[in-house]
Design a protein around this motif. Structure first.
Motif, PDB file in Angstrom:
ATOM      1  N   LEU A  22       0.811  -1.214   0.000  1.00  0.00           N
ATOM      2  CA  LEU A  22       0.000   0.000   0.000  1.00  0.00           C
ATOM      3  C   LEU A  22       0.849   1.271   0.000  1.00  0.00           C
ATOM      4  O   LEU A  22       1.820   1.370   0.749  1.00  0.00           O
ATOM      5  N   LEU A  33      -9.015   2.027   4.977  1.00  0.00           N
ATOM      6  CA  LEU A  33      -8.459   1.135   3.946  1.00  0.00           C
ATOM      7  C   LEU A  33      -8.119  -0.232   4.551  1.00  0.00           C
ATOM      8  O   LEU A  33      -8.500  -1.274   3.989  1.00  0.00           O
ATOM      9  N   LEU A  37      -9.781  -3.885   3.510  1.00  0.00           N
ATOM     10  CA  LEU A  37      -9.029  -5.062   3.063  1.00  0.00           C
ATOM     11  C   LEU A  37      -9.277  -6.238   4.007  1.00  0.00           C
ATOM     12  O   LEU A  37      -9.426  -7.385   3.568  1.00  0.00           O
ATOM     13  N   ALA A 188      -5.103  -2.449  -4.039  1.00  0.00           N
ATOM     14  CA  ALA A 188      -5.530  -1.142  -3.520  1.00  0.00           C
ATOM     15  C   ALA A 188      -4.997  -0.024  -4.405  1.00  0.00           C
ATOM     16  O   ALA A 188      -4.092   0.714  -4.018  1.00  0.00           O
ATOM     17  N   GLU A 192      -8.348   4.602  -6.199  1.00  0.00           N
ATOM     18  CA  GLU A 192      -9.541   4.088  -5.484  1.00  0.00           C
ATOM     19  C   GLU A 192      -9.434   4.418  -3.999  1.00  0.00           C
ATOM     20  O   GLU A 192     -10.437   4.683  -3.336  1.00  0.00           O
ATOM     21  N   VAL A 193      -8.209   4.395  -3.484  1.00  0.00           N
ATOM     22  CA  VAL A 193      -7.997   4.730  -2.072  1.00  0.00           C
ATOM     23  C   VAL A 193      -8.296   6.212  -1.868  1.00  0.00           C
ATOM     24  O   VAL A 193      -9.024   6.589  -0.948  1.00  0.00           O
ATOM     25  N   TRP A 198     -14.380   2.131  -0.587  1.00  0.00           N
ATOM     26  CA  TRP A 198     -14.039   1.011   0.302  1.00  0.00           C
ATOM     27  C   TRP A 198     -14.703  -0.294  -0.105  1.00  0.00           C
ATOM     28  O   TRP A 198     -14.075  -1.357  -0.022  1.00  0.00           O
ATOM     29  N   LYS A 200     -15.522  -1.307  -3.055  1.00  0.00           N
ATOM     30  CA  LYS A 200     -14.807  -1.830  -4.218  1.00  0.00           C
ATOM     31  C   LYS A 200     -13.484  -2.469  -3.769  1.00  0.00           C
ATOM     32  O   LYS A 200     -13.085  -3.534  -4.249  1.00  0.00           O
ATOM     33  N   LEU A 201     -12.793  -1.828  -2.833  1.00  0.00           N
ATOM     34  CA  LEU A 201     -11.522  -2.354  -2.347  1.00  0.00           C
ATOM     35  C   LEU A 201     -11.728  -3.655  -1.581  1.00  0.00           C
ATOM     36  O   LEU A 201     -10.913  -4.580  -1.680  1.00  0.00           O
ATOM     37  N   THR A 202     -12.834  -3.750  -0.851  1.00  0.00           N
ATOM     38  CA  THR A 202     -13.134  -5.024  -0.167  1.00  0.00           C
ATOM     39  C   THR A 202     -13.325  -6.131  -1.210  1.00  0.00           C
ATOM     40  O   THR A 202     -12.873  -7.256  -1.023  1.00  0.00           O
TER      41      THR A 202
END
Ligand code: 3PG
Length: 215
Positions: A22, A33, A37, A188, A192-193, A198, A200-202
């Motif tokens: 990251l 973040l 994750l 990540a 997007e961060v 969030w 989408k990141l999950t």
């Protein structure tokens, strides 16, 4: 030759196959973040010391989310290792290897993953007692063919390739018998961060967490 200096990094990686790398520009984004994750199943994360926010990001995660194993990446010297540990990092990852950096991490009791890209570098790290190494920059340094070539002379060394790994090529890396886990930033993406996407990141984390060794 005894290779006991990698024991704790091996334990930390355990059955995990993916290490998110990251780059955090805003420390306020660190906890959401890391939580995103973790919700996707990734609880071992590396924050690179490449931004001014990195140490604060590590500290925020270590404080707020004790169930997450947060480490520091881009640890290039003993001072980086000390600062990272002081912030709460539980392990250190380096793009390369230096004997004095390994020694500093050992003295700090900080598990350390040295980086290598050539046979000579593998020999130097092995000579210092390591048998788990980051292979960096994986794609630029020969990728899968290089890993296959290194398996011949170094059957006892396990690698964590990073650099150019993504959802498309990760399964081929994990299919190699000398790959313990893969690392990368694809889980990540910086934009997007920044946007705080969030959920989408999950989703990206969950897809990565499903990757298995052996292909
Ligand atoms: C690293 O430090 O491991 C790499 O910069 C990650 O590389 P990637 O951004 O190509 O995944």
């Amino acid at each position: 030759m005894k290779h006991d200096r990698s024991n704790r990094i091996r334990e930390l990686i355990g059955q995990r196959t993916v290490l998110p790398v990251l780059v955090i520009d805003d420390a306020a984004k660190a906890v959401p973040l890391a939580r995103a994750l973790a919700d996707g199943g990734l609880k071992l994360i590396e924050i690179t010391l490449r931004t001014p926010a990195a140490l604060s990001a590590i500290a925020a995660i270590a404080e707020a989310l004790p169930g997450i194993e947060v480490g520091a990446g881009t640890v290039c010297d003993a001072s980086d290792a000390r600062h990272a540990q002081k912030a709460g990092a539980r392990f250190a990852v380096s793009p390369g290897h230096a004997t004095n950096l390994g020694k500093a991490c050992a003295e700090l009791g900080l598990p350390y993953l040295p980086g290598v890209a050539t046979a000579s570098e593998v020999m130097a790290a092995r000579n210092d007692g390591y048998d788990v190494m980051k292979f960096f920059p994986a794609e630029a340094a020969g990728g899968l063919a290089m890993l296959a070539a290194l398996a011949g002379p170094f059957p006892d060394v396990m690698f964590c390739p990073t650099g150019g790994i993504d959802a498309a090529n990760a399964p081929a890396y994990l299919a190699r018998s000398n790959v313990l886990c893969v690392g990368g930033s694809w889980i990540a993406p910086r934009d997007e961060v920044t946007a705080g996407h969030w959920a989408k990141l999950t989703g990206l984390a969950a897809a990565a967490a499903r990757l298995q060794r052996g292909g």
